[in-house]
Design a protein around this motif. Structure first.
Motif, PDB file in Angstrom:
ATOM      1  N   GLN A 112       0.823  -1.208   0.000  1.00 13.70           N
ATOM      2  CA  GLN A 112       0.000   0.000   0.000  1.00 13.70           C
ATOM      3  C   GLN A 112       0.861   1.263   0.000  1.00 13.70           C
ATOM      4  N   ARG A 113       1.982   1.221   0.697  1.00 13.58           N
ATOM      5  CA  ARG A 113       2.859   2.392   0.776  1.00 13.58           C
ATOM      6  C   ARG A 113       3.943   2.377  -0.299  1.00 13.58           C
ATOM      7  N   LYS A 114       3.853   1.393  -1.204  1.00 11.51           N
ATOM      8  CA  LYS A 114       4.779   1.297  -2.349  1.00 11.51           C
ATOM      9  C   LYS A 114       6.251   1.267  -1.887  1.00 11.51           C
ATOM     10  N   ILE A 115       6.523   0.461  -0.850  1.00 14.03           N
ATOM     11  CA  ILE A 115       7.881   0.340  -0.339  1.00 14.03           C
ATOM     12  C   ILE A 115       8.694  -0.568  -1.257  1.00 14.03           C
ATOM     13  N   LEU A 160      -2.858  -5.038  -9.173  1.00 15.30           N
ATOM     14  CA  LEU A 160      -4.287  -4.889  -8.902  1.00 15.30           C
ATOM     15  C   LEU A 160      -4.652  -3.436  -8.625  1.00 15.30           C
ATOM     16  N   ASP A 161      -3.660  -2.639  -8.189  1.00 13.96           N
ATOM     17  CA  ASP A 161      -3.882  -1.221  -7.893  1.00 13.96           C
ATOM     18  C   ASP A 161      -5.074  -1.052  -6.943  1.00 13.96           C
ATOM     19  N   LEU A 162      -4.991  -1.732  -5.806  1.00 13.60           N
ATOM     20  CA  LEU A 162      -6.078  -1.693  -4.828  1.00 13.60           C
ATOM     21  C   LEU A 162      -6.258  -0.284  -4.267  1.00 13.60           C
ATOM     22  N   TYR A 169     -10.409  -3.480   3.760  1.00 22.15           N
ATOM     23  CA  TYR A 169     -11.324  -4.617   3.860  1.00 22.15           C
ATOM     24  C   TYR A 169     -10.558  -5.936   3.786  1.00 22.15           C
ATOM     25  N   LEU A 170      -9.518  -5.983   2.948  1.00 22.57           N
ATOM     26  CA  LEU A 170      -8.720  -7.199   2.839  1.00 22.57           C
ATOM     27  C   LEU A 170      -7.980  -7.466   4.149  1.00 22.57           C
ATOM     28  N   GLY A 196     -16.487 -10.147   7.041  1.00 21.64           N
ATOM     29  CA  GLY A 196     -15.373  -9.486   6.376  1.00 21.64           C
ATOM     30  C   GLY A 196     -15.236  -9.898   4.929  1.00 21.64           C
ATOM     31  N   VAL A 197     -15.415 -11.190   4.658  1.00 17.44           N
ATOM     32  CA  VAL A 197     -15.319 -11.682   3.278  1.00 17.44           C
ATOM     33  C   VAL A 197     -16.453 -11.112   2.429  1.00 17.44           C
ATOM     34  N   ARG A 198     -17.664 -11.118   2.980  1.00 22.68           N
ATOM     35  CA  ARG A 198     -18.799 -10.549   2.239  1.00 22.68           C
ATOM     36  C   ARG A 198     -18.562  -9.074   1.940  1.00 22.68           C
ATOM     37  N   ALA A 199     -18.077  -8.351   2.951  1.00 24.07           N
ATOM     38  CA  ALA A 199     -17.831  -6.921   2.768  1.00 24.07           C
ATOM     39  C   ALA A 199     -16.756  -6.678   1.718  1.00 24.07           C
ATOM     40  N   LEU A 200     -15.695  -7.485   1.747  1.00 21.40           N
ATOM     41  CA  LEU A 200     -14.638  -7.359   0.748  1.00 21.40           C
ATOM     42  C   LEU A 200     -15.181  -7.612  -0.644  1.00 21.40           C
ATOM     43  N   GLN A 201     -15.974  -8.662  -0.799  1.00 18.90           N
ATOM     44  CA  GLN A 201     -16.538  -8.992  -2.105  1.00 18.90           C
ATOM     45  C   GLN A 201     -17.442  -7.872  -2.607  1.00 18.90           C
ATOM     46  N   GLU A 202     -18.247  -7.332  -1.716  1.00 25.88           N
ATOM     47  CA  GLU A 202     -19.180  -6.286  -2.117  1.00 25.88           C
ATOM     48  C   GLU A 202     -18.451  -5.010  -2.545  1.00 25.88           C
ATOM     49  N   VAL A 203     -17.422  -4.633  -1.795  1.00 26.56           N
ATOM     50  CA  VAL A 203     -16.734  -3.389  -2.137  1.00 26.56           C
ATOM     51  C   VAL A 203     -15.950  -3.543  -3.434  1.00 26.56           C
ATOM     52  N   VAL A 204     -15.385  -4.728  -3.673  1.00 28.95           N
ATOM     53  CA  VAL A 204     -14.669  -4.962  -4.934  1.00 28.95           C
ATOM     54  C   VAL A 204     -15.627  -4.852  -6.112  1.00 28.95           C
TER      55      VAL A 204
END
Length: 258
Positions: A112-115, A160-162, A169-170, A196-204
């Motif tokens: 996320q921080r592109k380290i 993936l450029d999340l 969510y992941l 958490g899995v449902r929420a991740l799927q929905e937001v994706v």
């Protein structure tokens, strides 16, 4: 921060509840990652020089890289502590979950921080950089194969450029892992992972409605990062700073700071 209770309060009627023992939960609980790790090791052995892949390495710029890694670790623990559902758990369960998943969450933080970081073969340089007080087993040192696997995981996430929301969510889905041994609030944690899995799927699906395969790619990336070992991350990013301090003890201290 994105508290899990806020994440899970937005249900989407377009998606069915995921059964408790589907491939989604196997991936996020880490049972699929062992198969993937074996496959990655076989592929590395087939396509790379054994000697080169087994070479031990250390950071080329340990001062800057370890400083950046320490920042990622602090942010990771802060994220975990800020989740209301996590704070409701008994401290022993909080400790167990964090000890189990901190590496996966740390890798997500690096991505996320592109380290980015460079490594070099260990030699006399290692002794100079780590100092005279360092002691350790040569077999525990990071190898080029392990670093290659870590970089491969990072590139999967970068490709993936999340979005920040997807990362959050992941992290939540990976944190609440009922496969961790000895949990006292097991049923509650199972429920949190399902949500958490449902929420991740929905937001994706909400953020990428035209990409039906994206959620599968996110799950594959989640499985891949669980092949990164605790030993690699500790030795590569933290041993130059903490020496022989026990990483688990350090994490629990960070978790318990008021």
């Amino acid at each position: 921060m994105f508290p899990l209770k806020e994440i899970t309060h937005h249900s989407c009627s377009g998606y069915r509840d995921c059964p408790a023992h589907t491939i989604l939960y196997s991936i996020l609980s880490g049972s699929e990652s062992r198969y993937l790790n074996d496959k990655l090791n076989r592929n590395a052995a087939a396509h790379n020089c054994h000697c080169e892949q087994r070479r031990t390495v250390c950071l080329k710029d340990p001062k800057a890289t370890c400083q950046a890694a320490s920042g990622v670790l602090v942010n990771t623990v802060c994220f975990v502590r800020a989740l209301p559902s996590f704070s409701q758990l008994p401290f022993v369960d909080q400790s167990s979950l964090l000890r189990h998943c901190w590496v996966s969450l740390f890798v997500l933080g690096l991505a996320q921080r592109k380290i980015v970081f460079e490594v070099t073969n260990t030699s006399i340089l290692r002794k100079i950089l780590l100092g005279p007080g360092f002691s350790g087993n040569e077999a525990d040192l990071p190898t080029r194969a392990e670093v290659h696997n870590l970089r491969d995981c990072l590139h999967k996430l970068w490709n993936l450029d999340l979005s920040p929301v997807e990362y959050a969510y992941l992290k939540g889905a990976l944190l609440f892992n009922p496969a961790v041994q000895g949990l006292s609030a097991l049923l509650f944690i199972e429920g949190l992972q399902r949500k958490g899995v449902r929420a991740l799927q929905e937001v994706v699906h909400r953020l990428h409605p035209g990409d039906g395969a994206r959620f599968t790619h996110v799950l594959h990336a989640a499985s891949a990062i669980q092949t990164v070992s605790h030993g690699l991350v500790t030795e590569l990013f933290f041993k130059p700073v903490i020496g022989n301090t026990n990483m688990s003890h350090l994490l629990i201290e960070m978790l318990s700071v008021q």
